[in-house]
Scaffold this active site. Structure first.
Site, PDB file in Angstrom:
ATOM      1  N   ASP A 259     -22.578-100.039 -67.950  1.00  0.00           N
ATOM      2  CA  ASP A 259     -22.536 -99.441 -67.531  1.00  0.00           C
ATOM      3  C   ASP A 259     -23.714 -97.667 -66.802  1.00  0.00           C
ATOM      4  OD1 ASP A 259     -21.039 -99.314 -70.046  1.00  0.00           O
ATOM      5  OD2 ASP A 259     -19.360 -98.257 -69.160  1.00  0.00           O
TER       6      ASP A 259
HETATM    7  O1  MRU Z   1     -16.218 -96.571 -72.371  1.00  0.00           O
HETATM    8  P1  MRU Z   1     -15.752 -97.960 -71.737  1.00  0.00           P
HETATM    9  O2  MRU Z   1     -14.202 -99.289 -72.007  1.00  0.00           O
HETATM   10  O3  MRU Z   1     -14.982 -97.717 -70.267  1.00  0.00           O
HETATM   11  O4  MRU Z   1     -16.899 -99.351 -72.151  1.00  0.00           O
HETATM   12  C1  MRU Z   1     -16.986 -99.771 -71.786  1.00  0.00           C
HETATM   13  C2  MRU Z   1     -18.169-100.856 -71.332  1.00  0.00           C
HETATM   14  O5  MRU Z   1     -19.105-100.350 -71.763  1.00  0.00           O
HETATM   15  C3  MRU Z   1     -18.566-102.229 -69.824  1.00  0.00           C
HETATM   16  O6  MRU Z   1     -19.427-103.405 -71.164  1.00  0.00           O
HETATM   17  C4  MRU Z   1     -19.032-101.774 -68.673  1.00  0.00           C
HETATM   18  O7  MRU Z   1     -18.298-100.394 -68.159  1.00  0.00           O
HETATM   19  C5  MRU Z   1     -18.859-103.384 -68.093  1.00  0.00           C
HETATM   20  S1  MRU Z   1     -17.662-102.784 -67.584  1.00  0.00           S
HETATM   21  C6  MRU Z   1     -17.792-104.692 -66.256  1.00  0.00           C
END
Ligand code: MRU
EC number: 5.3.1.23
Length: 400
Positions: A259
């Site tokens: 993220d």
């Molecule tokens: O809370 P989320 O589902 O948005 O978290 C998603 C993740 O942590 C993913 O690993 C990250 O966003 C990469 S998605 C290509």
């Protein structure tokens, strides 16, 4: 094989003036696309995680505003280029308040704002409509570019794993959360690497973690793996170390998304990533982060500066999903009709899985220190650490 042929793996459906997102709160039990026709709906879809995953969040925010610029009466009545820029900037500021951790949203908003400012600065005769048209071009290009970036990540990542793998044909990979078509415009990042290995017939097995509390692994990644016919097994988060211990010469890598990646390579990703990296180090398994360069935040030196979202307690204390009607449980159902015309029963209430009154801590992400990361795979190639150095130099890589 390939997500393009499967409409249910498409998180985002967009045509100029119209945006629909697949409601990921209902997956894998129900396939429902919901229209996003206002900034408030776009903001809500991101905040409530109807759409999630760092790249998908950024693209849905950008396209929510694209739809508003085409159809909203206030946007249509903007008179000057400066008014159009101000409207776009204000809207992007609002969309940025939806979720705090994934930097892709902030990066996209910055690029879009800069792009329209530059357009307006071209001269006094630039119209509001020309500024809007330029915004649409930039936002639509983000959607297009994401799929190609992910395919590149998939190729670089697969190539890297095959290069460092010293085992035999039984090459297995573990992943966490959902980083696939549902988290992006298509194909996926870490899951893109798994797709690429599978397409080259080099992958014997994938393991996906459940990813509590929101279950992105069991609901979304498992769904993508099953659809793609990739041999795969679901484990709960607490089983990962045992899996590594019992398969010492079979797990070629743990691959995860990101993220936000700090300048030194420290990486914020879904809660549970950090403990996987610790387990990987203990078992001498490469730990690979896959992310587009838009996930890199050069403004922060280390992961200490990353704002970690803390989500509501109810995500930990409850579960929801389909149940078998014949059990005659005292629960409320709603009948739904799937795209195949079949009806199914979906539990319309959540089920408590925790003692009432217990306190809850629900951080949505954690930070894995660069020291525990073997490689960061981007659409531009693989970033490695210099010999004897514990951190990555993301700035040098991106500016090269
Ligand atoms: O809370 P989320 O589902 O948005 O978290 C998603 C993740 O942590 C993913 O690993 C990250 O966003 C990469 S998605 C290509």
């Amino acid at each position: 094989m390939g997500s393009e042929s499967n409409p249910t793996l498409q998180a985002i459906r967009y045509q100029r003036g119209s945006l629909e997102i697949l409601d990921q709160l209902l997956l894998p039990h129900e396939t429902l696309y919901i229209p996003i026709s206002s900034l408030a709906l776009g903001h809500d879809a991101i905040k409530t995680m109807k759409v999630r995953g760092a790249p998908a969040i950024a693209i849905v925010a950008a396209l929510s505003l694209a739809v508003v610029l085409v159809s909203d009466s206030e946007a249509q009545s903007l008179k000057t280029s400066q008014e159009a820029v101000a409207f776009i900037e204000k809207s992007l500021e609002y969309l940025k308040t939806s979720r705090p951790t994934a930097v892709n949203l902030f990066d996209a908003a910055k690029k879009l704002a800069k792009g329209v400012q530059a357009k307006a600065a071209e001269g006094d005769n630039v119209t509001a409509q020309e500024v809007i048209d330029h915004y649409l071009y930039l936002a639509e290009k983000m959607l297009e570019d994401d799929v190609q970036d992910n395919k590149n990540i998939g190729e670089y990542g697969a190539e890297f794993i095959l290069k460092v793998w010293k085992g035999g044909d039984d090459l297995r990979v573990v992943t966490h959360c959902n980083t696939g078509s549902l988290a992006t415009a298509g194909y996926g990042t870490a899951l893109g690497i798994i797709r690429s290995l599978a397409a080259q017939k080099k992958l014997s097995h994938a393991y996906c973690t459940e990813t509590r509390p929101y279950n992105q692994g069991s609901r979304l990644t498992a769904y993508e793996l099953v659809y793609e016919n990739i041999p795969a097994t679901l484990i709960t988060d607490s089983m990962a170390s045992a899996l590594l211990a019992q398969n010492p010469d079979k797990i070629a890598a743990i691959v995860v998304g990101a993220d936000r990646v700090a300048a030194n390579g420290d990486t914020a990703n879904k809660i549970g990533t950090y403990q996987l990296a610790i387990a990987a180090r203990h078992h001498n398994v490469p730990f690979i982060v896959a992310a587009p360069s838009t996930s890199v935040d050069l403004h922060i030196q280390s992961g200490k500066e990353i704002h970690i979202e803390v989500r509501p307690a109810v995500e930990v204390t409850t579960l929801r999903g389909p149940v078998v009607e014949s059990l005659e449980l005292p629960l409320k159902f709603k009948k739904t009709e799937g795209e195949d015309g079949k009806t199914s029963s979906i539990l319309s209430e959540t089920v408590a899985v925790a003692a009432r009154g217990i306190g809850v801590w629900n951080p949505s992400f954690d930070v894995t220190p660069a020291e525990l990361i073997s490689a960061i795979v981007t659409e531009r190639g693989v970033v490695l650490k210099e010999d004897g150095v514990q951190v990555f130099d993301m700035k040098a890589f991106l500016e090269a």
